[in-house]
Motif scaffolding. Sequence first.
Motif, mmCIF file in Angstrom:
data_model
loop_
_atom_site.group_PDB
_atom_site.id
_atom_site.type_symbol
_atom_site.label_atom_id
_atom_site.label_comp_id
_atom_site.label_asym_id
_atom_site.label_seq_id
_atom_site.Cartn_x
_atom_site.Cartn_y
_atom_site.Cartn_z
ATOM 1 N N PHE A 114 6.121 -0.596 -36.951
ATOM 2 C CA PHE A 114 5.651 -1.422 -36.690
ATOM 3 C C PHE A 114 3.868 -1.312 -37.082
ATOM 4 C CE2 PHE A 114 9.001 -1.647 -33.752
ATOM 5 C CZ PHE A 114 9.041 -3.012 -33.756
ATOM 6 N N ASP A 115 3.550 -2.530 -37.545
ATOM 7 C CA ASP A 115 1.842 -2.491 -37.763
ATOM 8 C C ASP A 115 0.798 -2.457 -36.944
ATOM 9 O OD1 ASP A 115 2.124 -1.523 -40.700
ATOM 10 O OD2 ASP A 115 2.870 -3.606 -41.350
ATOM 11 N N PRO A 116 -0.253 -2.011 -36.676
ATOM 12 C CA PRO A 116 -0.904 -2.669 -35.732
ATOM 13 C C PRO A 116 -2.328 -3.407 -36.206
ATOM 14 C CG PRO A 116 -2.142 -0.769 -36.731
ATOM 15 C CD PRO A 116 -0.555 -1.019 -37.357
ATOM 16 N N VAL A 140 4.591 -9.817 -23.360
ATOM 17 C CA VAL A 140 4.922 -8.808 -24.580
ATOM 18 C C VAL A 140 6.153 -7.795 -24.652
ATOM 19 C CG1 VAL A 140 3.383 -7.322 -24.905
ATOM 20 C CG2 VAL A 140 2.609 -9.688 -25.327
ATOM 21 N N ALA A 141 5.491 -7.051 -22.529
ATOM 22 C CA ALA A 141 6.909 -6.919 -22.330
ATOM 23 C C ALA A 141 8.144 -7.036 -23.024
ATOM 24 C CB ALA A 141 6.503 -6.196 -20.710
ATOM 25 N N THR A 142 8.312 -8.142 -23.021
ATOM 26 C CA THR A 142 10.568 -8.114 -23.091
ATOM 27 C C THR A 142 9.924 -8.153 -24.102
ATOM 28 O OG1 THR A 142 9.917 -10.318 -21.588
ATOM 29 C CG2 THR A 142 11.255 -10.234 -22.918
ATOM 30 N N PRO A 201 0.028 -10.892 -33.775
ATOM 31 C CA PRO A 201 0.841 -10.741 -34.649
ATOM 32 C C PRO A 201 1.282 -9.718 -34.970
ATOM 33 C CG PRO A 201 -1.119 -11.805 -36.194
ATOM 34 C CD PRO A 201 -1.636 -11.301 -34.980
ATOM 35 N N LEU A 202 2.555 -10.148 -35.140
ATOM 36 C CA LEU A 202 3.843 -8.380 -35.326
ATOM 37 C C LEU A 202 4.806 -8.711 -36.014
ATOM 38 C CD1 LEU A 202 6.272 -8.374 -32.299
ATOM 39 C CD2 LEU A 202 6.692 -7.325 -34.980
ATOM 40 N N LYS A 259 5.767 -1.070 -29.044
ATOM 41 C CA LYS A 259 4.014 -0.136 -28.436
ATOM 42 C C LYS A 259 2.857 -0.514 -28.986
ATOM 43 C CE LYS A 259 3.293 4.293 -27.041
ATOM 44 N NZ LYS A 259 3.302 5.704 -28.385
ATOM 45 N N GLY A 260 2.309 -1.295 -28.146
ATOM 46 C CA GLY A 260 1.351 -1.107 -29.110
ATOM 47 C C GLY A 260 0.800 -2.791 -28.960
#
Length: 479
Positions: free
Chosen positions: A247-249, A284-286, A448-449, A290-291
């Motif tokens: 995943f990119d931050p 977000v938790a669902t 964004p994810l 991470k992050g």
Amino acid sequence: MKRQIAIALFLATAGCSGSGGHDGPLDVSVIGDPPAIVDPSQKTLRTGDAALVAATAQGLIRFDASGQIEPGVAIRWDVSDDGLYYTFRIDGESGFDAAGVARRLREMIGRTSNNPLKPMLGAIDEIIAVTPEVVEIRLTAPRPNFLQLLAQPEMALIKSRSTGGSGPLKIDGRGPGWLLLGPLSIDNDEEPNPADIARQQVRLRGDRAAMAVVRFREGTAQAVLGGRFQDLAIARAAQMPANTLRFDPVSGLFGLAVSDTSGFLGSAENRRALSMAIDRDRLVATFAVKGWRPAVTIAPAGMADLPAPATPDWVDTPLQQRRAIAVNALATGAPPARIRVAMPEGPGARLLFAFLRSGWASIGVDAVAVGPRDKADLRLIDQVAPADTGAWYLRQFQCNRAPVCSETVDALLEQARTAATLPERNLALAEADARLVQITPFIPLAMPLRWSLVTSTLNNFKENPRGAHPLNHLRRGKR
């Protein structure tokens, strides 16, 4: 001639191979339509287009594997102490001279250009060829993150829609659904070995998410790029080895923009009520990334030109109390039977909409999901910011782009653009941001994810805040 025939046969075999083994061309699937070389000043780059354009038509500068700036057509550059003059020395072997570079850059910001970065380049005063090898860009006011903009694929220097530009890669061949990209030149005094060439090649495809994941799981792709929230469940269902899913931050806009103000959403109070009712932390938790961070502001905190973005006055109010306040705010007028929300396809989009609908039902508002191109009241926006500047976020809601806007905000953004000093610019942006919060043109949800799948052999892949993964930098070795 025999050597050329041997190379051609080797490359043809590699292009038809299903596995594209690790010692041969690197197989990369980008989620989306088949990549094409597109002029960003005429047409928006899709994910695959951006990957192809960045690989074959670099700009003055470009991103490396870490999302940092590295030389492109310019072999070096210098910035004046006052931040107003950017001087670039052009690589004589790039096929460009300074006059040609200057002309193309002027076209990108010209009156007829549709380049999406054009609104962010308003501080450019002049672009001139000082000598045949030197281009100078002169600004009316300093822009600390100007180089981040110049490194974007939208600033690529394209020579031809069939061949791209000056690399770092070129199109070596084409097949059904794929393009074979190879090094523009071989840095070797000896005759090139076909196997050495193949190890520097990339076979690029555009695939649906499910197909891309299948290719990766079966070993016929070593990387999948361009993953978004709506397709994350597909990648996870494949049960890949640890450290395969990356995943990119990144930062940017991920939320709901108002697209129709003729009814319920014509009221700022109603828009505010919808935003208050959403349980962002649970959302977000669902997704369990991470992050991944929820968002309640239009722009994230910490940028040089907007260090402390304005927050809505309900931000510290507990969720149940917020929902009660929202119900009271809606009591003066009956809510509509339903709100249409334009969403992309995919399991993640269905999950996100379920959360939205549940939150809004708690305040008496119903919602229905519609397709991304259908008529809607709210539309999901999912964009990575091209640079660390608050101005980009605020300019998305100017009156020539958004139905909910403010002429005062537009005037403040123009004031920021022409401000002579950074403190004056920052002050204008802060005031514009505060006014946008009051009218609520956008309901922020999170950052964004962006995800990728990479094999352990891609030892140069690096997560980075730009979400940039140049094809020539996916594995170590000269490109």
